[in-house]
Structures are given as structure tokens and as C-alpha cells.
Design a protein around this motif. Structure first.
Motif, short mmCIF file in Angstrom:
data_model
loop_
_atom_site.label_atom_id
_atom_site.label_comp_id
_atom_site.label_asym_id
_atom_site.label_seq_id
_atom_site.Cartn_x
_atom_site.Cartn_y
_atom_site.Cartn_z
N GLU A 18 64.89 -4.92 29.06
CA GLU A 18 65.04 -3.92 28.27
C GLU A 18 66.10 -3.89 27.06
O GLU A 18 66.05 -3.45 25.94
CB GLU A 18 65.05 -2.49 28.82
N ILE A 19 67.44 -4.10 27.63
CA ILE A 19 68.51 -4.18 26.79
C ILE A 19 68.48 -5.40 25.82
O ILE A 19 68.58 -5.24 24.70
CB ILE A 19 69.96 -4.31 27.51
N ALA A 20 67.80 -6.28 26.42
CA ALA A 20 67.28 -7.44 25.35
C ALA A 20 66.80 -7.27 24.08
O ALA A 20 66.96 -7.57 23.03
CB ALA A 20 67.01 -8.77 26.06
N LEU A 21 65.52 -6.41 24.42
CA LEU A 21 64.76 -6.10 23.28
C LEU A 21 65.44 -5.15 22.51
O LEU A 21 65.26 -5.29 21.32
CB LEU A 21 63.48 -5.26 24.27
N MET A 22 66.11 -4.27 22.97
CA MET A 22 66.78 -3.26 22.09
C MET A 22 67.82 -4.19 21.36
O MET A 22 68.10 -3.43 20.13
CB MET A 22 67.31 -2.12 23.04
N GLY A 28 68.49 -13.76 29.18
CA GLY A 28 69.55 -14.60 29.81
C GLY A 28 71.06 -14.20 29.35
O GLY A 28 71.84 -14.41 29.93
N ASP A 29 70.92 -14.09 28.13
CA ASP A 29 72.20 -13.99 27.03
C ASP A 29 72.75 -12.63 27.78
O ASP A 29 74.01 -12.49 27.86
CB ASP A 29 72.04 -13.91 25.77
N ILE A 30 71.84 -11.62 27.76
CA ILE A 30 72.04 -10.24 28.18
C ILE A 30 72.67 -10.37 29.74
O ILE A 30 73.95 -10.00 29.92
CB ILE A 30 71.14 -9.20 28.14
N LYS A 31 71.98 -10.99 30.61
CA LYS A 31 72.52 -11.13 31.78
C LYS A 31 74.01 -11.95 31.88
O LYS A 31 74.70 -11.46 32.69
CB LYS A 31 71.60 -11.88 32.83
N GLU A 32 74.07 -12.88 31.13
CA GLU A 32 75.43 -13.50 31.27
C GLU A 32 76.45 -12.68 30.71
O GLU A 32 77.68 -12.57 31.02
CB GLU A 32 75.30 -14.79 30.36
#
Length: 159
Positions: A18-22, A28-32
Motif C-alpha cells: 500500500e505504501i509503495a502505491l501511495m 521491495g524498495d519500501i521494504k528495504e
């Protein structure tokens, strides 16, 4: 990174997807990014805000102002290290003004909080005075308004 932190601070239940979409980023970048922020100590933990008054749990919250005599070379830090380790303490802040620290504490009863102040907090070396204030009702905490009226999602008057 600030937008990521703002999103997470306001809603820790958001998934990395959800954060990646926002943020128009890859999941994967958000998780990292989140893992790195956790490793660096920027993200210290995740909490749920609960209105305990709507449960059967009996408790009392208090704000305690603490005046101390700062230590040479260590200032307030060594005293804060002694105070912060008590499990009853939910928050500890260095303040400006008439008192040096504000301590947030939770106990089962007012008597339990008073006992903590008298037997544990006040005797800490370099503590010179305390003033206890009991919380009678919570209206807002951590940016969340308690008992806020439900908003109709169809209401467009705020747009």
C-alpha cells in the motif's frame, strides 16, 4: 523518506504494498527502506492506540513533574537513565520551565502511583522535588481524538 515516515506514523497497519502505491515506488524498495530505518533506530517500534476507558481494565495515568540537580559532566542524562528503567514509566521528557523532567506513568490506582512516587521516584539520587497530576479524562492522545463523531464518508463539505 519523510513521506514514508509520515504515512507509517499515521497508520502503522499500512502494508509495504500500500505504501509503495501511495509513494509510486516498488514494494521491495519500501521494504528495504523500512528495514534500514529500523536498523538505524529511526523507527523505534509500532504501537496501537487503545481507548482503555471503553474496556474493563482499571488504571490511572499521571503526569509527574520532577526537579533534579543535574550532575557535573553528565547533565540530566545519567538521572534520566536511572528514571527511565522503571516499567511503570510510559514516557520521560526533559523540559524547560520550573521542572526538569515530565514523567508519564500508568498504575492500577492513585494509591499505587503515589506509592511509586514516594518509594521509587522521589528517592532517586539528585531528585529534589516532584509534583503529581492525575489524568481525569483523555480527549486526544498521539494525534488521535477520543470519542470523535463518526464522519460520513459521503460528506464532501471538507473538500
Amino acid at each position: 523518506m519523510e513521506k514514508l515516515l509520515d504515512l507509517m506514523e499515521n497508520n502503522a497497519t499500512l502494508t509495504s504494498k500500500e505504501i509503495a502505491l501511495m509513494l509510486s515506488k516498488e514494494e521491495g524498495d519500501i521494504k528495504e527502506m523500512i528495514r534500514k530505518l529500523e536498523d538505524e533506530g529511526v523507527i523505534l517500534g509500532y504501537k496501537t492506540i487503545i481507548d482503555w476507558d471503553k474496556t474493563e481494565r482499571e488504571y490511572v495515568n499521571a503526569l509527574i513533574e520532577v526537579k533534579v540537580m543535574p550532575q557535573r559532566d553528565d547533565g540530566f542524562d545519567k538521572i534520566a537513565e536511572k528514571i527511565q528503567n522503571y516499567p511503570e514509566i510510559k514516557g520521560l521528557y526533559l523540559m524547560s520551565g520550573g521542572f526538569d523532567f515530565t514523567v508519564l506513568i500508568e498504575g492500577k490506582t492513585m494509591k499505587e502511583v503515589a506509592y511509586f512516587v514516594a518509594k521509587k521516584l522521589a528517592p532517586v539520587e539528585y531528585v529534589t522535588a516532584t509534583a503529581t497530576h492525575f489524568v481525569l479524562k483523555t480527549y486526544k492522545d498521539k494525534g488521535v481524538i477520543y470519542n470523535a463523531p463518526k464522519k460520513d464518508p459521503r460528506d464532501i463539505s471538507c473538500i
